[in-house]
Design an enzyme around this catalytic site. Structure first.
Site, PDB file in Angstrom:
ATOM      1  CG  HIS A  67     -13.485 -51.214  -3.155  1.00 54.02           C
ATOM      2  ND1 HIS A  67     -13.055 -50.176  -2.525  1.00 54.02           N
ATOM      3  CD2 HIS A  67     -13.376 -52.341  -2.667  1.00 54.02           C
ATOM      4  CE1 HIS A  67     -12.521 -50.694  -1.482  1.00 54.02           C
ATOM      5  NE2 HIS A  67     -12.809 -52.014  -1.164  1.00 54.02           N
ATOM      6  CG  HIS A  68     -16.195 -48.840  -7.707  1.00 52.50           C
ATOM      7  ND1 HIS A  68     -15.705 -48.208  -6.573  1.00 52.50           N
ATOM      8  CD2 HIS A  68     -17.469 -49.025  -7.308  1.00 52.50           C
ATOM      9  CE1 HIS A  68     -16.329 -47.917  -5.501  1.00 52.50           C
ATOM     10  NE2 HIS A  68     -17.666 -48.637  -5.930  1.00 52.50           N
ATOM     11  CD  GLN A 106      -4.216 -42.946  -2.411  1.00 51.47           C
ATOM     12  OE1 GLN A 106      -4.996 -42.536  -3.136  1.00 51.47           O
ATOM     13  NE2 GLN A 106      -3.354 -41.867  -1.882  1.00 51.47           N
TER      14      GLN A 106
END
Length: 174
Positions: A67-68, A106
């Site tokens: 996402h980042h 994760q």
């Protein structure tokens, strides 16, 4: 990105930065280049009917949040109960490396590791636990230091038999 950040890409210290970033990204995301089966397919069948749990714990890894694109840093723990064959323990660490060298969350990485081992080795069961710190939470956003996330994925006996699951969890916390 250098221009966007407000710096001069022609500045001496930044001239080689684009090529260094490319080389870094080639290393960070090298997990897409390898098939997990190619790592796990070489096994050993001369195990004298060994059918108890095998555990490799505290496997360090670094990944990147999808996402980042910032680091996820942690440890993976893997256990499995062989049926007729075992794999060299370095192969378990390589499977962690393969999946951690991809853009990840994760939860998905935990399942991918367990499912790859389960699919290729066909053991009686697999357990994977991952503990990690997410830099997307510690260095940006909510800025929460000293926070870690734990995920687990169990197959076969690790999922069905609570005693097997408890033994695995006890072994990885010693």
């Amino acid at each position: 990105m250098i221009l966007w950040a407000g710096d001069n890409p022609d500045r001496e210290g930044l001239k080689s930065t684009p090529s260094r970033v490319v080389r870094s990204y080639e290393e960070f995301f090298s997990g897409y280049e390898t098939d997990p089966e190619s790592i796990l397919k070489r096994t050993f069948e001369e195990i004298d009917n060994y059918d108890d749990m095998i555990v490799l714990k505290d496997i360090d890894f670094q990944s990147h949040c999808e996402h980042h694109m910032v680091p996820i840093i942690g440890k993976a723990h893997i256990g499995y109960i062989p049926r007729k064959r075992v794999v060299g323990i370095s192969k378990l660490a390589r499977i962690v490396d393969l999946y951690s060298k991809r853009l990840q969350i994760q939860e998905k990485m935990t399942a991918q590791i367990a499912n790859a081992i389960d699919s290729v080795l066909k053991p009686q069961g697999v357990g994977v636990v991952i503990e990690a710190a997410h830099q997307c939470m510690t260095t940006r956003g909510v800025h929460k230091e000293n926070v870690s996330m734990t995920t687990s994925h169990m197959t076969g006996l690790f999922r069905k038999d609570s005693r097997t699951r408890q033994e695995f969890l006890r072994l990885i916390t010693k």
